[in-house]
Design a protein around this motif. Structure first.
Motif, mmCIF file in Angstrom:
data_model
loop_
_atom_site.group_PDB
_atom_site.id
_atom_site.type_symbol
_atom_site.label_atom_id
_atom_site.label_comp_id
_atom_site.label_asym_id
_atom_site.label_seq_id
_atom_site.Cartn_x
_atom_site.Cartn_y
_atom_site.Cartn_z
ATOM 1 N N TYR A 400 3.983 -1.775 -7.733
ATOM 2 C CA TYR A 400 4.003 -2.964 -6.756
ATOM 3 C C TYR A 400 2.567 -3.245 -6.336
ATOM 4 O O TYR A 400 1.266 -2.610 -6.601
ATOM 5 C CB TYR A 400 4.424 -2.526 -5.364
ATOM 6 C CG TYR A 400 3.675 -1.678 -4.589
ATOM 7 C CD1 TYR A 400 2.824 -2.274 -3.583
ATOM 8 C CD2 TYR A 400 3.750 -0.326 -4.617
ATOM 9 C CE1 TYR A 400 1.800 -1.291 -2.752
ATOM 10 C CE2 TYR A 400 2.923 0.636 -3.720
ATOM 11 C CZ TYR A 400 1.996 -0.002 -2.990
ATOM 12 O OH TYR A 400 1.302 0.784 -2.232
ATOM 13 N N ALA A 402 0.533 -6.298 -3.600
ATOM 14 C CA ALA A 402 0.625 -7.198 -2.508
ATOM 15 C C ALA A 402 -0.805 -8.056 -2.171
ATOM 16 O O ALA A 402 -1.928 -7.625 -2.119
ATOM 17 C CB ALA A 402 1.186 -6.480 -1.132
ATOM 18 N N HIS A 415 2.445 -12.101 4.054
ATOM 19 C CA HIS A 415 2.006 -11.317 2.837
ATOM 20 C C HIS A 415 3.256 -11.372 1.895
ATOM 21 O O HIS A 415 4.380 -11.467 1.991
ATOM 22 C CB HIS A 415 2.047 -9.697 3.095
ATOM 23 C CG HIS A 415 1.004 -9.232 4.366
ATOM 24 N ND1 HIS A 415 0.926 -8.142 4.880
ATOM 25 C CD2 HIS A 415 -0.099 -9.925 4.805
ATOM 26 C CE1 HIS A 415 -0.376 -7.941 5.515
ATOM 27 N NE2 HIS A 415 -0.810 -9.249 5.343
ATOM 28 N N TRP A 417 4.511 -9.924 -1.838
ATOM 29 C CA TRP A 417 4.641 -8.469 -2.359
ATOM 30 C C TRP A 417 5.293 -8.840 -3.784
ATOM 31 O O TRP A 417 6.261 -9.723 -4.023
ATOM 32 C CB TRP A 417 5.576 -7.725 -1.771
ATOM 33 C CG TRP A 417 4.913 -7.070 -0.509
ATOM 34 C CD1 TRP A 417 4.592 -7.971 0.779
ATOM 35 C CD2 TRP A 417 4.557 -5.896 -0.136
ATOM 36 N NE1 TRP A 417 4.203 -7.099 2.018
ATOM 37 C CE2 TRP A 417 3.961 -6.028 1.344
ATOM 38 C CE3 TRP A 417 4.470 -4.809 -0.610
ATOM 39 C CZ2 TRP A 417 3.431 -4.753 1.697
ATOM 40 C CZ3 TRP A 417 3.805 -3.763 -0.004
ATOM 41 C CH2 TRP A 417 3.429 -3.524 1.132
ATOM 42 N N PRO A 459 7.467 -10.918 5.657
ATOM 43 C CA PRO A 459 6.680 -10.982 3.888
ATOM 44 C C PRO A 459 7.726 -11.557 2.923
ATOM 45 O O PRO A 459 8.951 -11.550 3.159
ATOM 46 C CB PRO A 459 6.568 -9.285 3.733
ATOM 47 C CG PRO A 459 7.344 -8.780 4.782
ATOM 48 C CD PRO A 459 7.520 -9.734 5.824
ATOM 49 N N ILE A 461 8.751 -11.231 -0.859
ATOM 50 C CA ILE A 461 9.037 -10.129 -1.732
ATOM 51 C C ILE A 461 9.667 -10.536 -2.727
ATOM 52 O O ILE A 461 10.811 -11.302 -2.943
ATOM 53 C CB ILE A 461 9.905 -8.989 -1.001
ATOM 54 C CG1 ILE A 461 8.973 -8.565 0.127
ATOM 55 C CG2 ILE A 461 9.843 -7.712 -2.174
ATOM 56 C CD1 ILE A 461 9.634 -7.213 0.808
#
Length: 503
Positions: A400, A402, A415, A417, A459, A461
């Motif tokens: 991962y 971010a 954020h 990700w 976030p 993602i």
């Protein structure tokens, strides 16, 4: 083989007494190493410049020598690469560990002295085996071989007498004969600079060996393991290597890879030990099987200082000695070493979990974080949140990264990700909620910014296909060795690069 295994085990276990001594007298050991390092470097260019011959206390040392990063010593290193000696350290330095770091593409060349090789890096490797043999007295480790995936090493362009490569390649190139005898494959294959070709060769060779242990970065060991299973048609590594019993790993956090290794090696008897070994030195070993904490290794030719992370931006920050640290606080690691690194900030942060003896956990990087909105999110926070989200959604993660989503006019930040799962969550939306929730629990600054979405939205993602990170690292020429996927960045360099590749 049984006799040889018993002999090696006995030799390795003898070191435990010395480890127990520095655990009992940590400050005495560190004081002795401080005096030894200062004395050794008195006649070097650096030692003369800073008056090492009249330094008698740590406070005098701190007053005369400022905290260094790579940019501060680069000019000296460049001269050493070209063949000049007695600059930072008295013995001739011919090896330089190449490191690109995790937040910059610029290469760094860390000097590796013969003392650093023997007293630090090799001693650390031997101590990990000593601890394993002590904890597992009935082991059969030395009845078979260890699979090691190394990097590449080559003569540099500045001097025919100095060499560079990633740290693993330098260690393998200089291994004592007895260690080479127990390692597989041979050195030519291990140091093959073509990573994909090397993985294929390692797989073809090692499936015919009696492998009892693995060593190296989890990321690349998984790549190797999957190729071996493809070739053999087996379901797990124990069907290929039935005597496999030990894995010594480091370089990246093991948390995202734990579930994958349980599937690759489905045995409760498989023993894992983590080490903290960087280009700059060998600093810690997991000495207890029931704890992920690392024992701070105090007699490797390294003198430690600890800089509270809240003081990182100060012009002249005050560092703490070992006896001054507190439990649970994040410290940037500052080292002075037997390779001529003086008050050098290596970029890692740690927090102590015990002070009798001194045990710690790696909590992140001084430059690998997200603090675009004052949230001060570090890798340790991310690892904890991902682990909990995976646990509750029956998921496991391969890799991962971010980074931030910047403010836009009246909008707020977030954020973003990118996550590559080994096993996808049972409920992806729930995974996203849990990740955000856990981050708020473990980081009060993040929680404050998330309050009513005032500064940070939920976030964003992305779940990406398998091998996304592998292909991205390959496109950057970062396969193998100590190259690592950058976990957190305070900019969008890595996020945008990966998203662009996915178009």
């Amino acid at each position: 083989m049984a006799l040889l295994n018993s002999l090696f085990t006995w030799i390795m276990k003898k070191r435990i007494h010395q480890i127990e001594l520095f655990m009992k007298y940590p400050h005495d050991v560190q004081d002795e190493w401080f005096q030894s390092l200062i004395s050794a470097a008195e006649a070097t260019e650096w030692g003369k410049m800073h008056g090492y011959n009249s330094i008698y206390t740590v406070e005098e040392f701190k007053n005369r020598v400022p905290i260094q990063d790579y940019d501060d010593i680069k000019g000296y290193v460049d001269r050493m690469i070209k063949g000049e000696q007695n600059i930072l350290w008295p013995s001739d330095i011919k090896w330089f560990a190449k490191s690109s770091g995790t937040t910059s593409d610029r290469s760094k060349f860390i000097p590796v002295s013969i003392e650093a090789l023997e007293e630090c890096h090799y001693q650390g490797g031997k101590d990990m085996l000593s601890i394993y043999c002590h904890n597992q007295p009935d082991n059969k480790l030395f009845s078979g071989k260890t699979v090691v995936i190394g990097g590449s090493s080559q003569i540099n362009n500045f001097s025919p007498d100095s060499y560079y490569g990633d740290l693993s390649s330098i260690l393998i190139r200089n291994l004592p004969f007895w260690a080479e005898f127990k390692r597989t494959p041979n050195i030519e294959v291990t140091l093959n600079p073509n990573f994909e070709e090397k993985i294929e060769q390692i797989a073809q060779i090692t499936i015919k060996e009696n492998v009892t242990s693995l060593a190296g970065v989890p990321t690349w060991n998984i790549v190797m393991a999957n190729r071996i299973l493809d070739i053999t048609g087996k379901d797990n590594l124990l069907e290929v290597w039935p005597n496999l019993e030990f894995y010594g790993h480091g370089g990246v956090s093991f948390k995202p890879y734990r579930e994958q290794f349980k599937k690759l090696i489905p045995s409760d008897n498989m023993y894992y030990l983590e080490n903290y070994n960087a280009s700059e030195g060998y600093f810690g070993i997991q000495d207890q099987s029931d704890s992920e904490d690392l024992l701070l290794m105090l007699d490797y030719g390294v003198y430690y200082e600890f800089l509270p992370t809240e003081n990182l931006q100060e012009a002249h920050p005050k560092t703490l000695a070992l006896h001054e640290v507190e439990l649970g606080k994040n410290y940037a690691l500052i080292i002075s070493t037997n390779a001529g690194l003086w008050r050098y900030k290596i970029g890692d942060t740690i927090k102590f979990t015990s002070i009798a003896p001194y045990r710690f956990q790696i909590s992140g990087r001084t430059k690998q974080y997200i603090n675009t909105f004052g949230e001060e999110l570090i890798v340790d926070n991310a690892e904890m949140a991902l682990q909990e989200a995976c646990r509750q959604t029956d998921a496991s993660i391969r890799d991962y990264t971010a980074g931030p989503v910047y403010f836009k006019e009246k909008g707020v930040g977030a954020h973003e990700w990118i996550i590559e799962f080994e096993k996808s969550p049972s409920n992806f939306n729930r995974f996203c909620e849990l990740l955000d929730q856990k981050l708020r629990e473990v980081n009060s600054d993040y929680d404050a910014k998330r309050y009513k979405n005032m500064a940070l939205n939920s976030p964003i993602i992305h779940e990406v296909a398998k091998d996304t990170f592998y292909n991205w690292m390959k496109s950057r020429g970062k396969l193998g060795g100590q190259n690592k996927v950058p976990r957190l960045a305070n900019n969008r360099e890595f996020i945008d690069s990966i998203l662009e590749q996915l178009k």
